[in-house]
Design an enzyme around this catalytic site. Structure first.
Site, mmCIF file in Angstrom:
data_model
loop_
_atom_site.group_PDB
_atom_site.id
_atom_site.type_symbol
_atom_site.label_atom_id
_atom_site.label_comp_id
_atom_site.label_asym_id
_atom_site.label_seq_id
_atom_site.Cartn_x
_atom_site.Cartn_y
_atom_site.Cartn_z
ATOM 1 N N ASN A 83 0.828 -1.208 0.000
ATOM 2 C CA ASN A 83 0.000 0.000 0.000
ATOM 3 C C ASN A 83 0.865 1.262 0.000
ATOM 4 O OD1 ASN A 83 -2.479 1.593 0.235
ATOM 5 N ND2 ASN A 83 -3.387 -0.267 1.060
ATOM 6 N N ARG A 84 0.275 2.379 0.420
ATOM 7 C CA ARG A 84 0.916 3.681 0.197
ATOM 8 C C ARG A 84 1.557 4.252 1.457
ATOM 9 N NH1 ARG A 84 -3.635 2.970 -2.671
ATOM 10 N NH2 ARG A 84 -3.542 3.390 -4.908
ATOM 11 N N HIS A 109 3.583 0.010 -2.618
ATOM 12 C CA HIS A 109 3.945 -1.417 -2.737
ATOM 13 C C HIS A 109 5.450 -1.659 -2.851
ATOM 14 C CE1 HIS A 109 -0.196 -2.378 -2.812
ATOM 15 N NE2 HIS A 109 -0.425 -2.290 -4.092
ATOM 16 N N HIS A 178 -1.142 -9.818 -3.756
ATOM 17 C CA HIS A 178 -1.990 -8.891 -4.518
ATOM 18 C C HIS A 178 -2.741 -9.619 -5.648
ATOM 19 C CE1 HIS A 178 -3.426 -5.154 -6.118
ATOM 20 N NE2 HIS A 178 -2.601 -4.409 -5.384
ATOM 21 N N TYR A 180 -5.750 -10.792 -7.971
ATOM 22 C CA TYR A 180 -7.018 -10.241 -8.454
ATOM 23 C C TYR A 180 -7.945 -11.421 -8.747
ATOM 24 C CZ TYR A 180 -4.870 -5.640 -9.469
ATOM 25 O OH TYR A 180 -4.252 -4.411 -9.393
ATOM 26 N N ASP A 245 -11.333 1.119 -2.831
ATOM 27 C CA ASP A 245 -9.876 0.983 -2.705
ATOM 28 C C ASP A 245 -9.535 1.486 -1.307
ATOM 29 O OD1 ASP A 245 -7.219 0.552 -3.116
ATOM 30 O OD2 ASP A 245 -6.941 2.066 -4.669
ATOM 31 N N GLU A 309 -6.652 -7.659 0.138
ATOM 32 C CA GLU A 309 -5.240 -7.685 0.541
ATOM 33 C C GLU A 309 -5.136 -7.509 2.055
ATOM 34 O OE1 GLU A 309 -3.212 -4.654 -2.082
ATOM 35 O OE2 GLU A 309 -5.261 -4.579 -2.831
#
Length: 344
Positions: A83-84, A109, A178, A180, A245, A309
């Site tokens: 993440n950020r 990430h 991660h 999908y 998100d 996640e």
């Protein structure tokens, strides 16, 4: 009974140091998963529908080249910090560290070359595979030599992913996978007919660069209340949401707990997420745009998959009231996430 097979998948480009990439195939009666030594990437995950038919339910590529080029972290383990991190900056013991900026003004990430873009060493286990790497001091701006082990084991309908790490200097760490998912099968148009629930009483509102504002907001009475199952497409419409998100805040504790469940009524496939982590990022593929050619020539448009996640809360290293994100020398980082596949 789980069988484990290893085979060659490709070679890294010479400019990336060459090196053989292996694929590990884990198979039980009800689940088949393929994982690469590059990025610990889950390339294939096949589960049964209610008629006993297998389908591949994760997005990805047919060849190594797809994964070595730019893509949205399909199937990969991301780190050192998932993440950020706001402005790619944090301080530890009075020293400021600057990371690579790769997502607007922020670091995402792990930076330019995170754990998703490197070759890991491998060890085959009776029911799975263990990957190891040493992330050297200063890699992507992070402090300390970090030893990391990621272990995938398959037991019947359950895929477990365990993350362990030790460091020589205090460093932030938050590891996740991660993948999908689309329970209708990868390449299906959208996930609007999926029903989802997340066991969280609160979530983290974000600013326009997707960094948490610091508020821990109650889900009650909002579009983020997913404690009872909702049909995704109708729910997005009802609350005028472009997608999710966001980090959902889970009950704290080191024990395994059920945190999310997804059900796909047409096929009967269900997926449960259990974890020891304090957060789960629910992402609905808002940035997919159909430009990537995936497995079997499939394209992946917006909302054609979802991610769940499990991780620490985003930007926790800069938010003292968030769960601790720092690993100190002499400690061990140890978290597990379990994905359980069934039919209903």
């Amino acid at each position: 009974m789980t069988t484990v097979r290893r085979e060659a998948f490709g070679r890294m480009p010479p400019e990336e140091g060459g090196g053989e990439v292996e694929k590990f195939v884990l198979q039980s009666d009800s689940v088949r998963v393929e994982i690469l030594s590059f990025g610990c990437i889950i390339t294939t995950l096949e589960t049964k529908d209610r008629d006993g038919q297998f389908s591949d339910i994760v997005l990805g590529f047919d060849t190594l080249e797809g994964y070595t080029r730019k893509h949205p972290f399909f199937g990969a383990v991301v780190g050192r910090v998932a993440n950020r991190i706001a402005n790619g900056k944090f301080s530890v013991d009075g020293k400021e560290y600057q990371l690579f900026i790769n997502n607007g003004p922020n670091s995402l990430h792990g930076g330019a070359k995170g754990f998703d873009k490197v070759l890991w060493s491998t060890e085959v286990l009776p029911n799975g595979v263990r990957f190891f790497r040493l992330s050297p001091d200063g890699e992507e701006g992070y402090p300390g030599d970090l030893k990391v082990w990621v272990t995938y084991t398959l037991s019947g309908k359950e895929l477990a992913i365990n993350y362990q790490a030790q460091t020589s200097k205090t460093t932030p760490i938050s590891l996740t996978n991660h993948s999908y998912f689309n329970l209708a099968g990868q390449g299906s148009r959208d996930v609007y007919d999926h029903e989802i629930s997340i066991e969280a009483d609160s979530y983290l509102p974000v600013d326009d660069t997707q960094i948490p504002t610091g508020e821990v907001a109650a889900v009650q009475g909002t579009g983020f209340d997913l404690r009872q199952p909702v049909e995704l497409g109708k729910h997005l419409q009802k609350f005028h949401l472009n997608g999710f998100d966001h980090n959902f805040c889970l009950r704290q504790g080191q024990d395994r707990r059920l945190v999310a469940r997804v059900f796909h009524p047409p096929t009967g496939r269900t997926m449960e997420v259990h974890t020891t982590q304090p957060g789960i990022q629910f992402y609905t593929g808002n940035f997919l745009d159909g430009s990537l050619k995936g497995k079997g020539g499939a394209t992946y448009p917006k909302h054609s998959a979802f991610c769940l996640e499990t991780q620490n809360w985003p930007d926790a290293v800069n938010k003292p009231h968030f769960p601790n994100a720092l690993l100190h020398p002499g400690e061990e980082y140890n978290h597990t996430t379990w994905l359980v596949f069934n039919t209903a």
